[in-house]
Design a protein around this motif. Sequence first.
Motif, mmCIF file in Angstrom:
data_model
loop_
_atom_site.group_PDB
_atom_site.id
_atom_site.type_symbol
_atom_site.label_atom_id
_atom_site.label_comp_id
_atom_site.label_asym_id
_atom_site.label_seq_id
_atom_site.Cartn_x
_atom_site.Cartn_y
_atom_site.Cartn_z
ATOM 1 N N ASN A 42 -77.764 93.572 -50.187
ATOM 2 C CA ASN A 42 -78.817 93.621 -51.199
ATOM 3 C C ASN A 42 -79.698 94.857 -51.015
ATOM 4 O OD1 ASN A 42 -81.606 91.421 -52.081
ATOM 5 N ND2 ASN A 42 -80.301 92.599 -53.430
ATOM 6 N N ALA A 43 -80.047 95.145 -49.773
ATOM 7 C CA ALA A 43 -80.906 96.296 -49.475
ATOM 8 C C ALA A 43 -80.207 97.605 -49.805
ATOM 9 C CB ALA A 43 -81.305 96.271 -48.000
ATOM 10 N N ILE A 44 -78.941 97.740 -49.408
ATOM 11 C CA ILE A 44 -78.208 98.981 -49.653
ATOM 12 C C ILE A 44 -78.041 99.224 -51.147
ATOM 13 C CG2 ILE A 44 -75.964 100.112 -49.399
ATOM 14 C CD1 ILE A 44 -75.749 98.731 -46.646
ATOM 15 N N ALA A 45 -77.675 98.180 -51.878
ATOM 16 C CA ALA A 45 -77.483 98.328 -53.322
ATOM 17 C C ALA A 45 -78.783 98.717 -54.015
ATOM 18 C CB ALA A 45 -76.931 97.031 -53.912
ATOM 19 N N THR A 46 -79.888 98.122 -53.591
ATOM 20 C CA THR A 46 -81.187 98.445 -54.190
ATOM 21 C C THR A 46 -81.578 99.887 -53.898
ATOM 22 O OG1 THR A 46 -81.911 96.138 -53.992
ATOM 23 C CG2 THR A 46 -83.620 97.804 -54.297
ATOM 24 N N GLY A 47 -81.389 100.325 -52.667
ATOM 25 C CA GLY A 47 -81.696 101.705 -52.313
ATOM 26 C C GLY A 47 -80.852 102.696 -53.098
ATOM 27 N N CYS A 48 -79.578 102.393 -53.264
ATOM 28 C CA CYS A 48 -78.697 103.270 -54.048
ATOM 29 C C CYS A 48 -79.154 103.343 -55.497
ATOM 30 C CB CYS A 48 -77.258 102.759 -53.978
ATOM 31 S SG CYS A 48 -76.462 102.958 -52.370
ATOM 32 N N MET A 49 -79.514 102.202 -56.075
ATOM 33 C CA MET A 49 -79.971 102.177 -57.464
ATOM 34 C C MET A 49 -81.253 102.995 -57.615
ATOM 35 S SD MET A 49 -79.450 101.226 -60.574
ATOM 36 C CE MET A 49 -78.457 99.732 -60.772
ATOM 37 N N LEU A 50 -82.168 102.861 -56.676
ATOM 38 C CA LEU A 50 -83.410 103.630 -56.751
ATOM 39 C C LEU A 50 -83.137 105.132 -56.731
ATOM 40 C CD1 LEU A 50 -85.735 101.511 -54.459
ATOM 41 C CD2 LEU A 50 -86.239 102.174 -56.818
ATOM 42 N N TYR A 51 -82.255 105.562 -55.853
ATOM 43 C CA TYR A 51 -81.913 106.982 -55.807
ATOM 44 C C TYR A 51 -81.375 107.448 -57.163
ATOM 45 C CZ TYR A 51 -79.593 111.341 -54.562
ATOM 46 O OH TYR A 51 -79.200 112.649 -54.527
ATOM 47 N N ALA A 52 -80.499 106.655 -57.760
ATOM 48 C CA ALA A 52 -79.867 107.031 -59.023
ATOM 49 C C ALA A 52 -80.867 107.096 -60.170
ATOM 50 C CB ALA A 52 -78.744 106.038 -59.357
ATOM 51 N N ILE A 53 -81.700 106.081 -60.306
ATOM 52 C CA ILE A 53 -82.588 106.045 -61.474
ATOM 53 C C ILE A 53 -83.750 107.020 -61.336
ATOM 54 C CG2 ILE A 53 -81.938 103.704 -62.158
ATOM 55 C CD1 ILE A 53 -84.451 102.634 -60.860
ATOM 56 N N ILE A 54 -84.228 107.244 -60.125
ATOM 57 C CA ILE A 54 -85.314 108.219 -59.941
ATOM 58 C C ILE A 54 -84.801 109.632 -60.210
ATOM 59 C CG2 ILE A 54 -86.929 109.247 -58.296
ATOM 60 C CD1 ILE A 54 -87.084 106.475 -56.947
ATOM 61 N N THR A 55 -83.592 109.924 -59.737
ATOM 62 C CA THR A 55 -83.022 111.251 -59.949
ATOM 63 C C THR A 55 -82.790 111.531 -61.427
ATOM 64 O OG1 THR A 55 -81.937 111.197 -57.786
ATOM 65 C CG2 THR A 55 -81.080 112.759 -59.399
ATOM 66 N N THR A 56 -82.250 110.554 -62.148
ATOM 67 C CA THR A 56 -81.874 110.789 -63.539
ATOM 68 C C THR A 56 -83.041 110.659 -64.516
ATOM 69 O OG1 THR A 56 -81.175 108.464 -63.704
ATOM 70 C CG2 THR A 56 -79.477 110.097 -63.209
ATOM 71 N N LEU A 57 -83.988 109.771 -64.239
ATOM 72 C CA LEU A 57 -85.075 109.522 -65.182
ATOM 73 C C LEU A 57 -86.400 110.142 -64.757
ATOM 74 C CD1 LEU A 57 -84.282 105.823 -66.163
ATOM 75 C CD2 LEU A 57 -83.879 107.879 -67.516
ATOM 76 N N GLY A 58 -86.470 110.651 -63.546
ATOM 77 C CA GLY A 58 -87.691 111.307 -63.103
ATOM 78 C C GLY A 58 -88.145 112.423 -64.028
ATOM 79 N N PRO A 59 -87.246 113.300 -64.469
ATOM 80 C CA PRO A 59 -87.667 114.374 -65.375
ATOM 81 C C PRO A 59 -88.125 113.870 -66.747
ATOM 82 C CG PRO A 59 -85.601 114.929 -64.283
ATOM 83 C CD PRO A 59 -85.852 113.481 -64.003
ATOM 84 N N VAL A 60 -87.791 112.627 -67.093
ATOM 85 C CA VAL A 60 -88.161 112.094 -68.405
ATOM 86 C C VAL A 60 -89.544 111.448 -68.373
ATOM 87 C CG1 VAL A 60 -87.499 110.538 -70.289
ATOM 88 C CG2 VAL A 60 -85.718 111.675 -68.931
ATOM 89 N N SER A 61 -89.750 110.530 -67.438
ATOM 90 C CA SER A 61 -90.987 109.743 -67.435
ATOM 91 C C SER A 61 -91.789 109.839 -66.145
ATOM 92 C CB SER A 61 -90.651 108.268 -67.684
ATOM 93 O OG SER A 61 -89.945 107.718 -66.576
ATOM 94 N N GLY A 62 -91.247 110.506 -65.136
ATOM 95 C CA GLY A 62 -91.868 110.487 -63.820
ATOM 96 C C GLY A 62 -91.279 109.431 -62.917
ATOM 97 N N ALA A 63 -90.447 108.549 -63.496
ATOM 98 C CA ALA A 63 -89.718 107.527 -62.727
ATOM 99 C C ALA A 63 -90.643 106.656 -61.886
ATOM 100 C CB ALA A 63 -88.642 108.176 -61.865
ATOM 101 N N HIS A 64 -91.658 106.083 -62.517
ATOM 102 C CA HIS A 64 -92.531 105.153 -61.802
ATOM 103 C C HIS A 64 -91.816 103.830 -61.551
ATOM 104 C CE1 HIS A 64 -96.429 107.238 -63.478
ATOM 105 N NE2 HIS A 64 -95.579 108.099 -62.927
ATOM 106 N N PHE A 65 -91.392 103.159 -62.627
ATOM 107 C CA PHE A 65 -90.703 101.862 -62.575
ATOM 108 C C PHE A 65 -91.504 100.824 -61.786
ATOM 109 C CE2 PHE A 65 -87.069 105.054 -62.118
ATOM 110 C CZ PHE A 65 -87.044 105.321 -63.479
#
Length: 219
Positions: A42-65
Motif C-alpha cells: 500500500n505504501a509503495i503504490a501510494t508513493g509511486c502514484m504521488l510521484y506520477a501525479i505531482i510530476t504530470t500535474l504540477g505544471p498545471v495546478s501546482g499539484a497540491h491535492f
Amino acid sequence: MSPRKYFAEFLGTAFLLIGVVGSGIMADTLSDGNVALALLANAIATGCMLYAIITTLGPVSGAHFNPAVTLAFALRGEHAWSAVPPYMLCQIAGGIIGVWASHFMFDLPILQSSTTMHRTGAHQWFSEIIATLGLLFVIFGGIRHKPDAVPPLVGLYITGAYWYTSSTSFANPAVTIARGFTDTFAGINPAHILMFIAMQIIAVFIGHIVLNWLFTHQE
C-alpha cells in the motif's frame, strides 16, 4: 483561476485515492492476512502514484491535492485566498470519486462507510501533526533547495511515513474525508475524521512559523 487548474486538482486527488484505496484492496486480497506485507504494498503504490501525479500535474495546478498544502501556500502568500475554497472542494470531491472508482474496479459496493476502529487516540492525533509537518517540510524544503526533486521527495516521504507514524500518515484532509467512505484496508471511521483533520491544520500553522524561518532566503 483557470478551470484547468481546478480540474487538475480534482483529477490528481482522485488518482491519489485510487492509489491509496485500490492498492489497499489489492494488497489485502493478496497478502493472505499478512498486515505488514499489505501495508508495504500500500505504501509503495501510494508513493509511486504521488510521484506520477505531482510530476504530470504540477505544471498545471501546482499539484497540491491536499487542502492542508493549499492552506500552507495561501498563508505564505503564494496561492490566492479566493482560490482556496474551490481548490479544497475539488480535492475533496476528487478524493471521494477516487474511492468510488476503486470500489467499482474491484467489484465492491460503491457506497460504503468505514467501520475501522483503531485510528483514534492522542498518540495517533500527535502522529498526524508529525506526518503533516513532515510533508510540508519536504515540500517547502524541496522548493527552496531543489524544486525538481519535489515529486520524488513527496513520494518517498509518504512511503516512509506509512511506516514510521502510528497513524500511517494521512497528512491530508481530503484523503482523510475520502477514506471515511471505504470499509476496506485504507478506511477510517467517520467518527475519527474530525480530530485527524484538526491535527493536520494545527501542523499547517506550526509549519508556517517554523518552516518559513528555517527555509528563509536570508543567509
